[in-house]
Structures are given as C-alpha cells and as structure tokens.
Design an enzyme around this catalytic site. Sequence first.
Site, PDB file in Angstrom:
ATOM      1  N   ASN A 117       1.050  -1.275  -0.187  1.00 37.40           N
ATOM      2  CA  ASN A 117       0.016   0.143   0.074  1.00 37.40           C
ATOM      3  C   ASN A 117       0.848   1.067   0.017  1.00 37.40           C
ATOM      4  O   ASN A 117       1.912   1.214   0.410  1.00 37.40           O
ATOM      5  CB  ASN A 117      -0.911  -0.003   1.380  1.00 37.40           C
ATOM      6  CG  ASN A 117      -0.521   0.767   2.534  1.00 37.40           C
ATOM      7  OD1 ASN A 117      -0.724   1.912   2.635  1.00 37.40           O
ATOM      8  ND2 ASN A 117       0.202   0.003   3.245  1.00 37.40           N
ATOM      9  N   PHE A 121      -1.728   8.352   4.492  1.00 37.25           N
ATOM     10  CA  PHE A 121      -2.782   8.684   5.479  1.00 37.25           C
ATOM     11  C   PHE A 121      -3.867   9.522   4.774  1.00 37.25           C
ATOM     12  O   PHE A 121      -4.043  10.562   5.255  1.00 37.25           O
ATOM     13  CB  PHE A 121      -1.751   9.738   6.222  1.00 37.25           C
ATOM     14  CG  PHE A 121      -0.618   9.204   7.188  1.00 37.25           C
ATOM     15  CD1 PHE A 121      -0.464   7.988   7.146  1.00 37.25           C
ATOM     16  CD2 PHE A 121       0.242  10.125   7.764  1.00 37.25           C
ATOM     17  CE1 PHE A 121       0.424   7.516   8.020  1.00 37.25           C
ATOM     18  CE2 PHE A 121       1.073   9.651   8.595  1.00 37.25           C
ATOM     19  CZ  PHE A 121       1.333   8.331   8.771  1.00 37.25           C
ATOM     20  N   SER A 182       5.608   5.448   8.566  1.00 36.31           N
ATOM     21  CA  SER A 182       4.936   5.019   7.389  1.00 36.31           C
ATOM     22  C   SER A 182       6.194   5.390   6.496  1.00 36.31           C
ATOM     23  O   SER A 182       6.348   6.312   6.258  1.00 36.31           O
ATOM     24  CB  SER A 182       3.736   5.544   7.119  1.00 36.31           C
ATOM     25  OG  SER A 182       3.072   5.538   5.684  1.00 36.31           O
ATOM     26  N   ASN A 184       4.988   6.108   3.347  1.00 32.01           N
ATOM     27  CA  ASN A 184       4.243   6.691   2.178  1.00 32.01           C
ATOM     28  C   ASN A 184       3.990   8.102   2.670  1.00 32.01           C
ATOM     29  O   ASN A 184       3.229   8.898   1.555  1.00 32.01           O
ATOM     30  CB  ASN A 184       2.773   5.944   2.105  1.00 32.01           C
ATOM     31  CG  ASN A 184       3.158   4.503   1.673  1.00 32.01           C
ATOM     32  OD1 ASN A 184       4.063   3.995   1.046  1.00 32.01           O
ATOM     33  ND2 ASN A 184       2.184   3.628   2.646  1.00 32.01           N
ATOM     34  N   THR A 185       4.295   8.781   3.499  1.00 36.44           N
ATOM     35  CA  THR A 185       4.430   9.980   3.798  1.00 36.44           C
ATOM     36  C   THR A 185       5.933  10.623   3.599  1.00 36.44           C
ATOM     37  O   THR A 185       6.642  10.338   4.205  1.00 36.44           O
ATOM     38  CB  THR A 185       3.947  10.697   4.984  1.00 36.44           C
ATOM     39  OG1 THR A 185       2.380  10.031   5.001  1.00 36.44           O
ATOM     40  CG2 THR A 185       3.913  12.063   5.293  1.00 36.44           C
ATOM     41  N   LYS A 224       5.377   3.662  16.836  1.00 38.29           N
ATOM     42  CA  LYS A 224       5.303   2.765  15.882  1.00 38.29           C
ATOM     43  C   LYS A 224       6.695   3.039  15.101  1.00 38.29           C
ATOM     44  O   LYS A 224       6.871   3.925  14.274  1.00 38.29           O
ATOM     45  CB  LYS A 224       4.225   2.832  15.026  1.00 38.29           C
ATOM     46  CG  LYS A 224       3.906   1.743  14.031  1.00 38.29           C
ATOM     47  CD  LYS A 224       2.713   1.624  13.479  1.00 38.29           C
ATOM     48  CE  LYS A 224       2.480   0.215  12.543  1.00 38.29           C
ATOM     49  NZ  LYS A 224       0.834   0.143  12.453  1.00 38.29           N
ATOM     50  N   ASN A 253       5.955  -0.968  11.435  1.00 40.47           N
ATOM     51  CA  ASN A 253       4.982  -0.598  10.277  1.00 40.47           C
ATOM     52  C   ASN A 253       5.526  -1.653   9.057  1.00 40.47           C
ATOM     53  O   ASN A 253       5.837  -2.744   9.205  1.00 40.47           O
ATOM     54  CB  ASN A 253       5.592   0.779   9.981  1.00 40.47           C
ATOM     55  CG  ASN A 253       4.384   1.669   9.513  1.00 40.47           C
ATOM     56  OD1 ASN A 253       3.620   1.126   8.391  1.00 40.47           O
ATOM     57  ND2 ASN A 253       4.076   2.681  10.058  1.00 40.47           N
TER      58      ASN A 253
END
Length: 346
Positions: A117, A121, A182, A184-185, A224, A253
């Site tokens: 993925n 967010f 994460s 993805n940011t 996390k 994560n």
Amino acid sequence: MNVYALLRPLIFRLSPETAHHGVITLLRLGGSSPLTRAMLRAWFKPQVQGPPVRVMGLSFCNPLGLAAGFDKDGLAWRGLACLGFGHLELGTVTPRPQPGNPTPRVFRLVEDQAIINRMGFPSRGADFLARQLRGKRPADVVIGVNIGKNRQTPLEEAAQDYLYLFQVFAPWCDYLAINVSSPNTPGLRQLQQRQMLEALLRPLAEARDDQAPHLGRRIPLVVKIAPDLDDEALDAALEAILGCGMDGVIVSNTTIRRDGLRSPLAGETGGLSGLPLNDLNTNMIRKVVKRTGGKLPVIASGGVMGPHQAQEKLDAGAVLVQLYSGLIYAGPGLVKRILEYGLRVT
C-alpha cells in the site's frame, strides 16, 4: 464451513480499496444496533477466551488487536469490537482532512499472501474520528488511536500536529500510537532519527503527564517504528523512546524491502505487509526486547496470518499482537481461530 474462503474469489475480483470500503460499510452496519452487535458476537465468539494481559496500566481481555490502517476514520469500530479483538487501533488520523496519495494505491500480492500500500494517510481528520468515538463503548475492548502529521506539515513543525492530536483524542481513547514510520508520507521516517524523535516525544510526554490529573488517568504513549532500521538507527530510536519515557513500542510498520517475492506486482512502490514481513518483524521484536532488557512493552504488528505467527511474536517477547493483512486473506474469523488455538503469554 469457512464462508469467507468461498467468498474470497469474488471479493478479490474487486479492487482492494473497493473491497475494503465494502467491508467497512458492512461492519459499520453490523455495529450500529444492539441486535446486530449481539449477532456478530454470537457468530464470532471464540470458545477459548484470553489469556488476559495487563500492560501499560491497561487490561486487555486477550493479546490480539487490530492494527492501524484498517479503520482509519472510526467508521466500523463498533462492529470490529464484536469479532473477538482485545484492542482496536484506529487511524492513522491527521489533524486536518487529506486525501492521501492518488489511486490505485493498494495491491494484493496473492502469490505471496502480501499487500503493498501507498495510501499516504488518507483521513477525514481529527474532528471526524473524535465524533465517532463518542457515546457508550464496550467494556472489554481497549481503544487506541494512531496519530500522524499532515503531509503538508514541515518536519520541523511536526510536533505541533502530534500535540494537537493528543489534545483531541486523550479524552476518547485508552492509548495513543505515534506513527513516525510510514513509508508513504515523504520524509516521515526521518522523525525516527534520535534528535528529531526526542524533539517530538518530549512535548508529548509532558502533555501526557500534565493532562493526567485532569483526565483522571495517564494515557499511555507508544511509538510505531519501521522494520527497515539498521542496528545503529534502531539503537538511536530506542534510546530516544526510553529517554523520553514512552510507554511502549509497536514493531513494526510496513517494509520497503521486496526480498523473495513472486508476484508480478512486487515492483509497486509503497509499504509491504503480510506473510513476507513475518520473519523480519519477529527478528526485530527479539532485537528490541534484548536491547531494552524487556523494560519497554512491545506490540507486534507484521506478518501474522494465523495462530503460529501470533504465538511466535509472543514467544519473541511481544506482549500484544496486531492483525491486518491476515484478515484480508483469512477473513474475520481469523481472530476466533487464533484465540481457539490457545495463545500462551510469558
């Protein structure tokens, strides 16, 4: 009969996000009335309860929880609470609404029992999620909220986003998970560097301690972290987490690694979860437990697809275990199946 096994081929014909939105809608409906909640509980009630866990000042009826990312906006948590979980972690939530990354952004790697993925967010924002948490709550499920900064917030101002989220959710949840990992940011994982992490965590620890008398309880804070930290970066992050008085750590994560994958979708960018993450995750749990001398409670999140992986995490030193990708491949009965296996906690 495993109904989900029969339905899965049909579900997998849908795009991952379309299927997920459908599941959220069904669980929201299932959790919307006492009658439907009772039906869900009767269907998914495990024959084996527990074992109970007491950690971070909280009592969990069993070690299994829902990982962040499944119910980002708190739409379905009342239905999810009927599936047998001991805790639910909602979010990741950001202060202001944001759409996340462009679609498509979720991919099933069926050959590998994995998911990639790059959601970024997507969130309806703090006010929306806070409204979903109001009202009567089931007494046997611990609620955590996973918090993250808005994409447009500069890293040097990230602490303000996290502090705002603390103030919003401290009255409504049992613990807060600080997401700095994460993939993805853009830039978010830089917040795991010791100096930046300390600058983020110290104000949150102060806010936690300042608010405890007003709330009548102390809100545990957990961090996390990414599974991709090398030993030096892991040591630095753990020193910051311990030094700032955090209450626990979530390991971990999603990963940016792609070792040994067979799926033609393996080249998609984003975070990988599911079975290929299991060994990497378990090894990291062992490292964290060893490096902290067991002083920092570890919540395992990564690669749990069935009972054996869940027990493996507990044997490695985790106190709680979270699921997500396993639910996609095995269905909502996975919680019951794992609990009926008979988990053992040390």
